[in-house]
Design a protein around this motif. Structure first.
Motif, short mmCIF file in Angstrom:
data_model
loop_
_atom_site.label_atom_id
_atom_site.label_comp_id
_atom_site.label_asym_id
_atom_site.label_seq_id
_atom_site.Cartn_x
_atom_site.Cartn_y
_atom_site.Cartn_z
N ARG A 103 0.82 -1.22 0.00
CA ARG A 103 0.00 0.00 0.00
C ARG A 103 0.85 1.27 0.00
N SER A 104 2.15 1.13 0.17
CA SER A 104 3.02 2.30 0.27
C SER A 104 3.21 2.95 -1.10
N PRO A 105 3.07 4.27 -1.20
CA PRO A 105 3.31 4.92 -2.50
C PRO A 105 4.77 4.84 -2.93
N GLU A 106 5.69 4.60 -1.99
CA GLU A 106 7.11 4.50 -2.33
C GLU A 106 7.48 3.16 -2.95
N LEU A 107 6.67 2.13 -2.73
CA LEU A 107 7.03 0.81 -3.26
C LEU A 107 7.00 0.84 -4.79
N ALA A 108 8.02 0.23 -5.41
CA ALA A 108 8.13 0.24 -6.87
C ALA A 108 8.20 -1.14 -7.49
N ILE A 109 8.61 -2.16 -6.70
CA ILE A 109 8.91 -3.47 -7.28
C ILE A 109 8.53 -4.56 -6.29
N VAL A 110 8.00 -5.66 -6.82
CA VAL A 110 7.88 -6.92 -6.09
C VAL A 110 8.74 -7.95 -6.82
N THR A 111 9.67 -8.59 -6.11
CA THR A 111 10.45 -9.67 -6.69
C THR A 111 10.10 -10.98 -6.00
N LEU A 112 10.33 -12.09 -6.70
CA LEU A 112 9.99 -13.40 -6.16
C LEU A 112 11.08 -14.41 -6.47
N THR A 113 11.44 -15.22 -5.48
CA THR A 113 12.21 -16.45 -5.68
C THR A 113 11.54 -17.52 -4.82
N VAL A 114 10.58 -18.22 -5.41
CA VAL A 114 9.79 -19.19 -4.66
C VAL A 114 9.94 -20.60 -5.21
N THR A 115 10.89 -20.82 -6.12
CA THR A 115 11.14 -22.07 -6.86
C THR A 115 10.05 -22.29 -7.91
N GLU A 116 10.33 -23.15 -8.85
CA GLU A 116 9.36 -23.43 -9.91
C GLU A 116 8.03 -23.91 -9.34
N ALA A 117 8.10 -24.78 -8.33
CA ALA A 117 6.89 -25.35 -7.76
C ALA A 117 6.05 -24.31 -7.01
#
Length: 456
Positions: A103-117
């Motif tokens: 919800r923060s206006p400063e946030l610009a990116i979401v990254t993920l490393t959750v494995t293929e599964a």
């Protein structure tokens, strides 16, 4: 007495959070967090990192204020760097904190490393709507869009909806796992989740998300007690969560970042219009080679990648697989040859202890993207490719109790398919991977023969 990691003594002040990350693990900390730390504008780009299934890393990194030691392990020496890009660490259960960041206006990116599964997709890359965790998350979000959820697609959806309801603009969603066209896969999974919960949520996604495609590459084994002792002895720091990695690293990125991003390219990342050629090269040669060794070399008693490539038999298997896989790649032949040479050097690094058992995990999700594309191309050309056949045969042997232990999100179904007489097991496993493969009698016969060779 060893020092404890803390920002005043060992690193710059924590940057304001502009990146939220799902899946705090060694690879993320050796790769995306490292690139962010090395970017010239790192002081403007803090990461709030959330664990996946286990909270242990949050407990370890919290007292260290997100700091950790990255050990870059070459063939003869180690380099020790304190990484400061992680500004906050949270357990997966801290869902309210996740929504607050989104919800923060400063946030610009979401990254993920959750494995293929972790993306909960079927072999055709569509969301597995029969998955119990997916179904549970759909029901939870139908009742309350802020309810705690467990799967990566649901967590991304909940965060993006929260952002849309807060009235903020679009951000980039950047998956960093070994999936072909991973941006489109994640977009499809999140949109499918939205349609199941409430189709009107698709408008929220359209307003708040740009899905970016990436190719990632850096060998990062599990941390051992010996690694922690090495950090303590060499640096004087008592680090509860160091990471060991190889000198090589690659990150290829394609897509739009509507709210901006760190200057990753100045830290070594490559920004391109099309990730696919690089992605195919890496998935088939590095990851496919890893899967071959994880199953086939472990049957021969090898424990690590370096052990396996030192065995002339396994090295021959690897070359055979690489010849088949390279035939379908679009990059210039000279580039492919140079990449293979670099892979051999990386695999043979005796000081990177990369366990085959770690690589063997989640084969039911990995083989469809690492092995099957080459297999289908070769079968389409009328060839029964011995390298691809060996990987399939070795995986079935693995499911039947040979070599590395089974650790697979779909392991119960896979082991059931692989049980019983060999011919029946081959047919069942091939059908599980792809019904068209299960109907391929020539392929099934070749796999069954190779199983006998591997277990003789």
């Amino acid at each position: 007495m060893a020092d404890t990691l803390s920002r005043p003594e060992h690193a710059r002040a924590a940057a304001a959070v502009r990146i939220a990350h799902l899946g705090v693990g060694n690879f993320f900390r050796a790769h995306q967090a490292w690139y962010t730390d090395r970017a010239p504008d790192a002081a403007d780009w803090g990461i709030a990192a959330f664990t996946g299934r286990r909270p242990a890393l949050a407990a370890a990194l919290g007292p260290q204020q997100g700091l950790y030691t990255l050990v870059t392990r070459g063939p003869t020496t180690d380099q020790f760097d304190v990484i400061a890009s992680v500004s906050a660490v949270h357990a997966a259960t801290e869902h309210d904190a996740w929504l607050t960041y989104l919800r923060s206006p400063e946030l610009a990116i979401v990254t993920l490393t959750v494995t293929e599964a972790g993306y909960r997709c079927r072999s055709d890359a569509s969301l597995d709507t029969t998955d119990d965790a997916v179904r549970a998350d759909v029901e939870a979000l139908r009742a309350d869009l802020t309810a705690p959820v467990a799967t990566a697609p649901a967590r991304v959806l909940a965060g993006l909806v929260a952002r849309a309801r807060a009235g903020h603009g679009p951000i980039a969603v950047v998956p960093c796992d070994n999936l072909p066209d991973n941006g489109a896969v994640v977009a499809g999974a999140v949109r499918a989740m939205a349609e199941l919960v409430d189709p009107s949520l698709l408008d929220d996604l359209d307003r708040t998300a740009s899905f970016v495609t990436t190719m990632v590459d850096r060998i990062t084994p599990e941390t051992t007690d010996d690694d922690r002792a090495t950090v303590r002895n060499e640096t004087g720091i008592d680090d509860a969560a160091p990471v060991v990695t190889e000198p090589f690293s690659e990150w290829v990125i394609s897509g739009s970042f509507p709210a901006g991003r760190p200057r990753w390219e100045q830290a070594g990342a490559t920004i391109v219009d099309d990730v696919a050629p690089f992605e195919q090269r890496k998935l088939r040669l590095l990851n496919g080679g890893h899967s071959l060794l994880a199953y086939a070399a472990s049957i021969r008693g090898h424990v690590t990648v370096a052990d396996a490539v030192a065995d002339p038999v396994c090295r021959g298997w690897l070359d055979q697989w690489w010849d088949e896989a390279a035939a379908g790649l679009s990059l210039p032949a000279a580039d492919i040859a140079a990449y293979r040479d670099a892979l051999l050097e990386r695999f043979a690094n005796p000081r990177i202890r990369h366990p085959l058992a770690q690589i063997a995990a989640d084969g039911s999700a990995k083989l469809p993207v690492r092995i099957l594309p080459t297999l289908r191309e070769q079968r389409g050309a009328g060839t029964v490719p011995p390298g691809a056949v060996r990987v399939l045969a070795a995986w079935i042997c693995h499911l039947r109790g040979h070599g590395a232990p089974v650790n697979d999100a779909d392991g119960e179904r896979a082991r059931a398919a692989a049980s019983g007489p060999v011919a029946d097991a081959v047919a069942a496993v091939l059908t599980m991977l792809d019904p068209a493969l299960g109907a391929d009698d020539a392929l099934a016969a070749a796999v069954a023969t190779r199983i006998e060779d591997l277990t003789r």
